[in-house]
Motif scaffolding. Sequence first.
Motif, PDB file in Angstrom:
ATOM      1  N   ARG A  98       6.929   0.734   3.129  1.00  0.00           N
ATOM      2  CA  ARG A  98       6.682  -0.019   2.046  1.00  0.00           C
ATOM      3  C   ARG A  98       5.586  -0.709   2.136  1.00  0.00           C
ATOM      4  NH1 ARG A  98       9.842   2.111  -2.056  1.00  0.00           N
ATOM      5  NH2 ARG A  98      12.087   2.479  -1.417  1.00  0.00           N
ATOM      6  N   LYS A  99       5.416  -1.568   3.200  1.00  0.00           N
ATOM      7  CA  LYS A  99       4.248  -2.628   3.213  1.00  0.00           C
ATOM      8  C   LYS A  99       3.087  -2.332   4.254  1.00  0.00           C
ATOM      9  CE  LYS A  99       7.089  -6.390   1.743  1.00  0.00           C
ATOM     10  NZ  LYS A  99       7.469  -7.903   2.193  1.00  0.00           N
ATOM     11  N   HIS A 100       3.386  -1.023   5.206  1.00  0.00           N
ATOM     12  CA  HIS A 100       2.536  -0.716   6.277  1.00  0.00           C
ATOM     13  C   HIS A 100       2.049   0.647   5.746  1.00  0.00           C
ATOM     14  CE1 HIS A 100       3.470  -4.411   8.269  1.00  0.00           C
ATOM     15  NE2 HIS A 100       4.512  -4.372   8.213  1.00  0.00           N
ATOM     16  N   GLU A 101       0.767   1.073   5.916  1.00  0.00           N
ATOM     17  CA  GLU A 101       0.295   2.291   5.583  1.00  0.00           C
ATOM     18  C   GLU A 101       0.480   3.095   6.741  1.00  0.00           C
ATOM     19  OE1 GLU A 101      -3.608   4.264   4.078  1.00  0.00           O
ATOM     20  OE2 GLU A 101      -3.690   2.381   4.310  1.00  0.00           O
ATOM     21  N   LYS A 152       0.980  -1.396   0.222  1.00  0.00           N
ATOM     22  CA  LYS A 152      -0.035  -0.098   0.009  1.00  0.00           C
ATOM     23  C   LYS A 152       0.868   1.318  -0.222  1.00  0.00           C
ATOM     24  CE  LYS A 152      -3.706  -2.047   2.640  1.00  0.00           C
ATOM     25  NZ  LYS A 152      -4.820  -2.089   3.583  1.00  0.00           N
ATOM     26  N   LEU A 153       0.390   2.274  -0.625  1.00  0.00           N
ATOM     27  CA  LEU A 153       1.001   3.512  -0.564  1.00  0.00           C
ATOM     28  C   LEU A 153       0.937   4.079   0.485  1.00  0.00           C
ATOM     29  CD1 LEU A 153       0.243   4.840  -4.273  1.00  0.00           C
ATOM     30  CD2 LEU A 153       2.099   3.892  -3.493  1.00  0.00           C
ATOM     31  N   CYS A 154       1.987   4.910   0.901  1.00  0.00           N
ATOM     32  CA  CYS A 154       2.063   5.716   2.287  1.00  0.00           C
ATOM     33  C   CYS A 154       2.181   7.044   1.863  1.00  0.00           C
ATOM     34  CB  CYS A 154       3.443   5.122   3.137  1.00  0.00           C
ATOM     35  SG  CYS A 154       3.106   3.560   3.611  1.00  0.00           S
ATOM     36  N   LEU A 155       1.461   7.913   2.988  1.00  0.00           N
ATOM     37  CA  LEU A 155       1.698   9.434   2.741  1.00  0.00           C
ATOM     38  C   LEU A 155       2.929   9.845   3.060  1.00  0.00           C
ATOM     39  CD1 LEU A 155       0.265  12.226   2.331  1.00  0.00           C
ATOM     40  CD2 LEU A 155      -0.376  12.112   4.627  1.00  0.00           C
ATOM     41  N   MET A 213      -0.467  10.959  11.614  1.00  0.00           N
ATOM     42  CA  MET A 213       0.844  10.676  12.593  1.00  0.00           C
ATOM     43  C   MET A 213       1.975  11.180  11.795  1.00  0.00           C
ATOM     44  SD  MET A 213       2.219   6.977  13.425  1.00  0.00           S
ATOM     45  CE  MET A 213       0.586   6.610  14.480  1.00  0.00           C
ATOM     46  N   PHE A 214       1.806  11.188  10.254  1.00  0.00           N
ATOM     47  CA  PHE A 214       3.032  11.644   9.701  1.00  0.00           C
ATOM     48  C   PHE A 214       3.234  13.343   9.890  1.00  0.00           C
ATOM     49  CE2 PHE A 214       4.797  13.967   5.827  1.00  0.00           C
ATOM     50  CZ  PHE A 214       5.882  13.309   5.596  1.00  0.00           C
ATOM     51  N   LEU A 228       1.598  15.141  12.517  1.00  0.00           N
ATOM     52  CA  LEU A 228       2.432  15.172  13.471  1.00  0.00           C
ATOM     53  C   LEU A 228       3.696  15.225  14.106  1.00  0.00           C
ATOM     54  CD1 LEU A 228       1.554  15.892  16.592  1.00  0.00           C
ATOM     55  CD2 LEU A 228       1.309  13.409  16.774  1.00  0.00           C
ATOM     56  N   CYS A 229       4.336  14.057  13.488  1.00  0.00           N
ATOM     57  CA  CYS A 229       5.884  13.928  13.643  1.00  0.00           C
ATOM     58  C   CYS A 229       6.658  14.873  12.843  1.00  0.00           C
ATOM     59  CB  CYS A 229       6.155  12.574  12.793  1.00  0.00           C
ATOM     60  SG  CYS A 229       5.556  11.148  13.720  1.00  0.00           S
ATOM     61  N   LEU A 230       5.918  15.539  11.814  1.00  0.00           N
ATOM     62  CA  LEU A 230       6.699  16.589  10.982  1.00  0.00           C
ATOM     63  C   LEU A 230       6.657  18.109  11.596  1.00  0.00           C
ATOM     64  CD1 LEU A 230       8.046  17.712   8.429  1.00  0.00           C
ATOM     65  CD2 LEU A 230       5.890  18.079   7.479  1.00  0.00           C
ATOM     66  N   GLY A 231       5.642  18.112  12.396  1.00  0.00           N
ATOM     67  CA  GLY A 231       5.513  19.169  13.215  1.00  0.00           C
ATOM     68  C   GLY A 231       6.420  19.408  14.357  1.00  0.00           C
ATOM     69  N   VAL A 232       6.687  18.130  15.093  1.00  0.00           N
ATOM     70  CA  VAL A 232       7.313  18.114  16.177  1.00  0.00           C
ATOM     71  C   VAL A 232       8.934  18.242  15.688  1.00  0.00           C
ATOM     72  CG1 VAL A 232       8.451  16.353  18.131  1.00  0.00           C
ATOM     73  CG2 VAL A 232       5.978  16.494  17.389  1.00  0.00           C
TER      74      VAL A 232
END
Length: 214
Positions: free
Chosen positions: A60-63, A50-53, A68-69, A71-75
């Motif tokens: 690669r295999k887990h979305e 599955k594609l990930c944001l 969450m992405f 949030l991590c970028l903001g931190v």
Amino acid sequence: MKKSFCYSTAVSQSSCSADMSSSPSYSQASTGSPKQNGNGPASSDPEAPKLCLGSSWLCRKHEVPGWMFILCLGVVVVIFLISAICISKLPHPAECPTDWIQLSSRCYYLSDNRRAWNASEEFCNSHGASLLVIMDNTKKDLDKLNTHGDFWIGLRRDQNKWKWVDGTDYDGKVEGYQNGRQLHCAHRNEGIGALDCSTQRLFICSKTARGPLS
């Protein structure tokens, strides 16, 4: 060409079933959409990655959920900004020019040639400094400089008062006469005395250390 319809007779129906099972159109209808080829649309296979944001290397295999992405970028951005602000507020080390001596937050220049008082002050001014003004904080520095002999300091008679070159009054006593003649420029030896301003003496310049200086 094979017929696409069958008679209801038993014999013809069995042969028709064989014909239809071998027909491409029948095969596609019974199995659903055709399998994906190299240039076809994305497969609906549940086992496919599955594609990930975000960047493809992140997963690669887990979305990864989009929130969450973000949030991590903001931190990461907040940590970077805080670090930049803290670094900018750190005190930068003060520096003194070459041939100057740094003690605490001040720079001192001890001359190795003799000049008159006015020429000494002009030399100090040309380097963003002045002749030494002796205050409580500079008295300790003088002991560390271990200066001996007499030298011009930034003290001069202004009418009947002795004043430092920064404009502050000097409350101490100065022997300001020589052979009955009034003297106007101060020097330091074992104490503070006065000399004719044209007398050639060593001198000390002083200024606040500011970094970086050239």
